[in-house]
Design an enzyme around this catalytic site. Structure first.
Site, PDB file in Angstrom:
ATOM      1  N   GLU B  47       0.825  -1.053   0.003  1.00  6.42           N
ATOM      2  CA  GLU B  47       0.123  -0.154   0.032  1.00  6.42           C
ATOM      3  C   GLU B  47       0.885   1.057  -0.224  1.00  6.42           C
ATOM      4  O   GLU B  47       1.800   1.218   0.938  1.00  6.42           O
ATOM      5  CB  GLU B  47      -0.765   0.041   1.302  1.00  6.42           C
ATOM      6  CG  GLU B  47      -2.271  -0.538   1.288  1.00  6.42           C
ATOM      7  CD  GLU B  47      -2.960  -0.321   2.519  1.00  6.42           C
ATOM      8  OE1 GLU B  47      -2.836   0.849   3.247  1.00  6.42           O
ATOM      9  OE2 GLU B  47      -3.511  -1.457   2.990  1.00  6.42           O
ATOM     10  N   ASP B  58      -5.772   8.578  10.417  1.00  6.86           N
ATOM     11  CA  ASP B  58      -4.239   8.330  10.768  1.00  6.86           C
ATOM     12  C   ASP B  58      -3.816   8.792  12.225  1.00  6.86           C
ATOM     13  O   ASP B  58      -4.067   9.917  12.388  1.00  6.86           O
ATOM     14  CB  ASP B  58      -3.387   8.656   9.829  1.00  6.86           C
ATOM     15  CG  ASP B  58      -3.473   7.676   8.406  1.00  6.86           C
ATOM     16  OD1 ASP B  58      -3.514   6.328   8.823  1.00  6.86           O
ATOM     17  OD2 ASP B  58      -3.734   8.296   7.221  1.00  6.86           O
TER      18      ASP B  58
END
EC number: 4.2.1.20
Lengths: 397, 260
Positions: B47, B58
């Site tokens: 990824e 995040d």
């Protein structure tokens, strides 16, 4: 009443709005979306909300004829005194409503973001009132320039988290609050303080602030013999006080709506928060709206002397009001705002918040005539800004 | 015909390791060497994070790597330039781009999908692209360029919604291990996480499942992988790159520490 300015079922005002949220927030936001209109319309909720607005917030707030300011600008100026609300600004109208909503959703923990600290204080206040745990995210820069509000929140029992990511201001505080909500999806309600964020927040907050214009109409009828003024002027960071002040005039085209943004050191100085001029369509905090960003879609750091206007986006309703031409946007620089602080203080005996001073500073640019009725939403009082006012004492003479 | 993601799952079946890194971190031109090193060390999927100024899903580690990458000059233009020849070097490993919608919108969704397809990217993970917006606006573009969407599932995602997501992709489903942003520790009571993993496993979905968020070492990888087809590691890998003088060498050591 049909309106061109209500969001559609997916939360869009024209091309602006929506709910661009990660899956982790989907159940929470969806629960809120499914229930908010029903809860707001529930007579029991309304009874409790109205009682608190009256006995706790101190509503209705006065509509005050500012005679000396009127003489100065040769027009008829009325100040909607949201600064007289409990906690010193309009923000509490929203937090009172949302805490009641949170209780009905069975939530036990409240989070909020804050810029100037007014929304944080208003949230900490209602959490104390309802005995709920309260965590307020505030950019570290803002905790320093709005110290009294940090102390007020702590005194009220809230935990204040100083956010050190990014520009350490309102944008980053909002990011951290959203991250907290991702981590606490079941027991927590996020009380967003402005008409920003994913649908249904912009509409929810606008409805809870709409009491401002609802009262204005009644008070204008009493004082000037007509419900409709010629101008309604309000400052816009995210835009909650403006949304409240405009709400019941949105479908009255004879009323000019004026949104005043912070130009900081000047619109093109590189130190500004004038989103309507500098912003382009994009996604910030779950909403498609105008925001300040670079050519690569990275969100840029805004600047304003006022912590409450220091936000790189505007609510999707305001983006739509601008794009459709319904509202006029004016940008005011730091120095002009400071001049307006001094003017309002000396002429009317009212020390306005720095945010509110931007709206007052637009008076000279309206083009209002002697018979025109101008309502300024005096969204907050200036106590929290005293340190800034002391720093710029020479400019306030 | 199977796409590269399906082929990877067909080859291995279980214990697939998907490694995330932020493009442009630790230095601007580490992107291609890191993809090569991860592949060589045995990562099954990769990824590639497209850094964004405000990455809402995040935690601090990926936020920090994103800030560094942006300061290094990473952008979608730079990234696609770097990936131009990647398929001559790494022909088989599935590559996914992970990032937020706003930079893509400014680049242009169709132009973005076209560039991704030309580079040989297989799938896209866009956490703030809601399912309904994907279906109504972007699905035809994804299909036109052969890009697979990867949807996130959380413990709160309703079964009907999971089934619906399962019909919209031919890649894998991304099981978020629990509440929280990337890189957080598992704070759930014992057994809660396993019950959730097993509940999803019992749904007999079309697509394989990878578990991510909070997976950082060999034991957490093996534990997660035992409840799905494999797992995704991001923040722990970023941390391993932080002070490494030689990023590709650090990547190889890291993958070895998980798999061996």
């Amino acid at each position: 009443m049909t309106s061109n300015f209500q969001p559609n079922a997916r939360g869009y005002y024209g091309e602006f709005g929506g709910a661009f949220i990660p899956e982790m927030l989907y159940p929470n936001v969806e629960e809120l979306r499914e229930q908010y209109l029903t809860i707001l319309a529930d007579p029991e909720f309304q009874a409790e909300y109205q009682l608190l607005l009256r006995d706790y917030v101190g509503r209705p707030t006065p509509l005050f004829e500012a005679k000396r300011l009127s003489a100065r600008y040769n027009t008829r100026i009325y100040l909607k005194r949201e600064d007289l609300c409990h906690t010193g600004a309009h923000k509490v109208n929203n937090t009172v409503g949302q805490i009641l909503l949170a209780k009905r959703l069975g939530k036990t923990r409240i989070i909020a973001e804050t810029g100037a600290g007014q929304h944080g204080v208003a949230t900490a206040t209602v959490c104390a009132l309802m005995g709920m745990e309260c965590i307020v995210y505030m950019g570290k820069t803002d905790t320093e320039r709005q110290k009294p509000n940090v102390e007020r929140m702590r005194l009220l029992g809230a935990k204040v988290v100083a956010v050190t990511s990014g520009s350490q201001t309102l944008k980053d505080a909002t990011n951290e609050a959203i991250r907290d909500w991702i981590g606490n999806p079941v027991d927590t309600h996020y009380i967003i303080g402005s008409v920003v964020g994913p649908h249904p927040y912009p509409d929810l907050v606008a409805r809870l602030q709409s009491i401002i214009s609802e009262e204005m109409r009644k008070q204008l009828l009493e004082k000037v013999g007509r419900e409709l003024p010629d101008y309604v002027v309000a400052c816009v960071g995210g835009g909650s006080n403006a949304a409240g002040a405009f709400y019941h005039f949105l479908d009255e085209p004879s009323v000019q709506l004026v949104a005043v943004e912070a130009a900081g050191h000047g619109i093109h100085s590189g130190h500004s928060a004038a989103t309507s001029v500098l912003g382009t369509p994009g996604i910030i905090h779950g909403s498609r709206t105008l925001l300040m960003q670079d050519e690569h879609g990275q969100i840029t750091e805004p600047y304003s002397i006022s912590a409450g206007l220091d936000y790189p986006g505007i609510g999707p309703l305001h983006a739509y009001l601008g794009a459709s031409g319904r509202a006029r946007f004016i940008s005011i620089e730091d120095e002009q705002a400071l001049t307006a602080v001094a003017e309002c203080s000396r002429l009317e005996g009212i020390i306005p918040a720095l945010e509110t001073a931007h709206a007052l500073a637009a008076l000279g640019q309206l083009g209002a005539g002697p018979d025109d009725v101008v309502v300024i939403n005096l969204s907050g009082r200036g106590d929290k800004d005293l340190e800034t006012y002391m720093k710029y004492a020479d400019k306030l003479k | 015909m199977q796409n590269r993601i399906q082929q990877a799952f067909a080859r291995k079946g279980q214990n697939l390791l998907n490694v995330y890194f932020t493009a442009g971190y630790p230095s601007l031109h580490d992107t291609v060497p890191l993809i090569e090193a991860l592949t060589e060390a045995g990562a099954d999927l990769i990824e590639i994070g497209m850094p964004f100024s405000d990455p809402l899903a995040d935690g601090p580690v990926i936020q920090q790597s994103s800030s560094v990458a942006l300061a290094n000059g990473m952008s979608l233009y730079v990234l696609f330039e770097q990936l131009r020849e990647i398929r001559t070097k790494v022909p088989d490993t599935p590559l996914l781009l992970m990032g937020y919608l706003n930079p893509i919108m400014q680049f242009g969704m169709e132009k973005f999908c076209q560039a991704a397809a030309e580079a040989g990217v297989d799938g896209l993970i866009l956490p703030d692209l809601p399912l309904v917006e994907y279906e109504e606006q972007y699905q035809p573009i994804f299909k036109k360029y052969g890009l697979q969407p990867v949807f996130l599932i959380t413990p709160q995602t309703a079964p009907a919604r999971i089934r619906h997501m399962d019909t919209l992709t031919d890649a894998f489903l991304y099981l978020v291990s629990g509440p929280g942003t990337t890189g957080g520790a598992n704070t759930q009571a014992e057994g809660v996480q396993e019950a959730y993993f097993e509940r999803i496993a019992a749904m007999n979905l079309r697509n394989p499942r990878l578990i991510g968020f909070g997976i950082g070492d060999k034991s957490s990888f093996q534990h997660a992988a035992s409840h799905a087809h494999g797992a995704i590691i991001g923040s722990a890998f970023i941390r391993a790159l932080e002070d490494a003088p030689d990023a590709p060498a650090a990547a190889k050591r890291f993958v070895a520490s998980i798999l061996n």
